[in-house]
Motif scaffolding. Structure first.
Motif, PDB file in Angstrom:
ATOM      1  N   ILE B  92      -4.015  11.401  -1.685  1.00 50.52           N
ATOM      2  CA  ILE B  92      -5.355  10.819  -1.794  1.00 50.52           C
ATOM      3  C   ILE B  92      -5.367   9.405  -1.223  1.00 50.52           C
ATOM      4  O   ILE B  92      -6.374   8.927  -0.716  1.00 50.52           O
ATOM      5  N   MET B  95      -6.571   8.647   2.377  1.00 47.07           N
ATOM      6  CA  MET B  95      -8.014   8.675   2.710  1.00 47.07           C
ATOM      7  C   MET B  95      -8.564   7.252   2.657  1.00 47.07           C
ATOM      8  O   MET B  95      -9.161   6.849   1.667  1.00 47.07           O
ATOM      9  N   HIS B  96      -8.282   6.479   3.652  1.00 46.64           N
ATOM     10  CA  HIS B  96      -8.714   5.079   3.599  1.00 46.64           C
ATOM     11  C   HIS B  96      -9.452   4.676   4.864  1.00 46.64           C
ATOM     12  O   HIS B  96      -9.641   3.509   5.134  1.00 46.64           O
ATOM     13  N   GLU B  97      -9.820   5.677   5.676  1.00 44.83           N
ATOM     14  CA  GLU B  97     -10.477   5.367   6.946  1.00 44.83           C
ATOM     15  C   GLU B  97     -11.869   4.761   6.724  1.00 44.83           C
ATOM     16  O   GLU B  97     -12.311   3.892   7.461  1.00 44.83           O
ATOM     17  N   LEU B  98     -12.556   5.292   5.693  1.00 38.08           N
ATOM     18  CA  LEU B  98     -13.956   4.928   5.501  1.00 38.08           C
ATOM     19  C   LEU B  98     -14.085   3.903   4.399  1.00 38.08           C
ATOM     20  O   LEU B  98     -13.817   4.186   3.248  1.00 38.08           O
ATOM     21  N   LYS B  99     -14.440   2.705   4.751  1.00 40.66           N
ATOM     22  CA  LYS B  99     -14.783   1.714   3.726  1.00 40.66           C
ATOM     23  C   LYS B  99     -15.611   0.607   4.353  1.00 40.66           C
ATOM     24  O   LYS B  99     -15.726   0.520   5.565  1.00 40.66           O
TER      25      LYS B  99
END
Lengths: 484, 100
Positions: B92, B95-99
């Motif tokens: 989990i 999942m850090h592409e979207l911020k």
């Protein structure tokens, strides 16, 4: 339980036609008769036919009737929303048709139609089983659509995040539904649930806890605080037309179901704190959405937070739980759906031309594409609630509904929030109008279907703001389903 | 006959285990399993209540939930496979592409 008859088939005609259209699209795609963006035209024409046929032969009377063994209600409220979803799907297709990797794939159209079918059933649902089934039918195709660009890390991540939060929300909600089923003495129909809950032997706090858990599922669906955090990430990563569809049709479907549940299955009288919880959620949603939107530099994220803020305004009408409140909710959703689609249409064009939806890329848009900037102006000013655009009228009605229901404090919070909202929408317009374009700037390339869709939406935003009577009339008609 | 409250208690326990696992495990496959556990907790409660009230709606609900869960798993596993292809991890924290 009545047998299958003509009236029943007529009531479900829009859904049956969408189902038939799905079959046509599937076969046409697989057999190779129609390919690429022509499938988009096929779907749009099909949706237009469904819309026209439904409006001419399947109109219910306002109070409507329960069909399919009382699992569905064919009434004015569900009908208005169903037509709205068909419209939103058609406009989404206009925006996606020329997007490579999306508009040239048959699966996209099929999944979109499946989701629309689920949303239409959400608007009609009249028992707990249909509530859950319709919600999942609408949401599961959207997981795939959000992650449709399988080669792009951001799109796949968006799809997965949506799936994870969605599955969690539906799990939590289902658990709440199972408890309510027990507390109401084995009732599934909304009216029977209301009766069962009013004479339940279960402790108050337990029923309230179950209601809160069910509310969490709705909060996820309409992106309301505290279950809003998926929205910015998913909108940012998903293909832009899908983000448009998620923020408009999907949210409207959540509200279509929520108003029915809140007014029929759990009317305010059954539980003392239920209304207060909804009101607190409305206030928190609009405040947080608008404040977080202030710092955004990515248009899709900005619109995501703005759509959270709008969910808060719409919730006000649900909290009011009056005829005026319901009318205002339907009218607000109609206006918001079309306005936000226009805003996302502009983002689609921007992203296609500049490669990213950053607000900074709007610089000098006025000098590059004056007509597109005009559409942007109409959409963003309407979202901000500036007269004479439609968004202003919609806001006035929900505020009035809140005041009428003695929720003055909520109306004050909403007015303050609208002022915050005006600021960040105007910043976007300032970048488009005042800043200088980059030296090598060309006019933006806008494909033909997007031009038509944007022009129609921009005209609507102005017309519905000046002459809101007929559109508001639809809202009033829809409200008559629950408040005869 | 086992009283209904026993089933409801077990369902609550299963639901809690699922919810805690969703919050604290890092592997998306395990999280996904935990979500299934939550769905099954609800199923158990439905069946128990259906027996108590002698109403079939609860049983019917469970059939639909199982179908929906299967559809959700199909989509979920497909997305997990795609995620693994692009990121080479199903953690989990990847999942850090979207911020923003």
């Amino acid at each position: 339980m009545s047998a299958l008859n003509t009236a029943m088939l007529l009531a479900l005609l829009p859904e049956l036609l969408v189902l038939a259209l799905m079959g046509v699209v599937l076969v046409a795609d697989l057999a190779g008769w129609v390919q690429g963006r022509k499938l988009g035209w096929l779907t749009v024409v099909g949706l237009a036919v469904v819309l026209a046929v439904s409006l001419s032969v399947a109109m219910p009377n306002a109070a409507g009737a329960a069909v399919w063994g009382n699992t569905l209600r064919h009434d004015a409220l569900s009908f208005v929303f169903r037509m709205l979803f068909l419209l939103a799907a058609g406009l989404t297709i206009f925006f996606s048709m020329d997007l490579p990797g999306l508009g040239d794939r048959g699966a996209f159209y099929l999944l979109l139609l499946a989701s629309v079918l689920g949303m239409m059933l959400m608007a009609m649902a009249n028992d707990l089983i249909m509530l859950f089934l319709a919600m999942e039918t609408a949401t599961i195709p959207l997981y795939v659509l959000a992650g449709f660009f399988t080669g792009r890390r951001d799109s796949v991540e968006a799809g997965f995040k949506y799936l994870l939060f969605g599955a969690l929300a539906s799990g939590v909600m289902l658990y709440g539904l199972s408890l309510l089923y027990g507390f109401s003495g084995g009732a599934v129909e909304f009216e029977a649930v209301a009766r069962g809950l009013s004479e339940t032997a279960a402790p108050r706090w337990a029923v309230l806890a179950a209601l809160m858990v069910v509310l969490a599922g709705f909060a996820f669906k309409v992106a309301a605080v505290p279950f809003h955090f998926w929205a910015p990430d998913v909108y940012q990563g998903a293909p832009t037309p899908i983000a448009a569809f998620l923020s408009t049709a999907s949210k409207a479907a959540g509200f279509a179901l929520l108003v029915r549940v809140a007014l029929v299955a759990f009317p305010g009288g059954t539980m003392p704190w239920w209304g207060a919880a909804l009101a607190a959620m409305a206030a928190a949603t609009m405040t947080l959405g608008n404040l977080l939107a202030l710092t955004q530099t990515d248009l899709k994220r900005l619109l995501a937070y703005s759509s959270i803020g709008h969910a808060g305004y719409i919730l006000m009408g649900v909290v009011a739980a009056t005829k005026l409140g319901l009318t205002a909710v339907v009218f607000y959703l109609l206006v918001y759906l079309l306005t936000n689609l226009a805003a996302f249409g502009v983002v689609t064009v921007l992203e296609r031309n500049t490669g990213s939806p950053a607000v900074a890329h709007l610089a000098g848009l006025y000098k590059r594409s004056p007509w597109l900037t005009l559409a942007t102006l109409a959409a963003f000013l309407s979202l901000a609630g500036v007269p004479p655009f439609a968004g202003f009228v919609a806001k006035v009605w929900v505020f009035m509904a809140a005041v009428e229901a003695k929720l003055e404090w909520l109306a004050v919070v909403a007015v303050l929030n609208s002022i915050v909202g005006i600021y960040y929408y105007l910043v976007v317009l300032k970048v488009a109008y005042e800043y200088d374009p980059p030296a090598d700037a060309q006019p933006l390339q806008v494909s033909r279907p997007v031009v038509w869709a944007l022009a129609a939406l921009a005209v609507f935003v102005v017309v519905a703001g000046v002459a809101f009577g007929p559109w508001f009339g639809w809202g009033q008609w829809a409200a008559m389903a629950l408040f005869p | 006959m086992v009283p209904t409250s026993f089933y409801i208690f077990l369902a609550a326990l299963l639901f809690t285990i699922g919810a805690v696992a969703v919050l604290f495990r890092r592997n998306t496959l395990v999280i996904y399993m935990a979500v299934e556990l939550m769905l099954n907790a609800a199923n158990l409660a439905f069946v128990a209540f259906a027996r108590q009230f002698e109403a079939l709606d609860g049983q019917l609900f469970v059939f639909f939930v199982m179908t929906v869960a299967a559809a959700e798993v199909a989509v979920g596993l497909a997305l997990i496979v795609t995620i693994f292809r692009t990121k080479h991890s199903v953690d989990i924290d990847a999942m850090h592409e979207l911020k923003g």
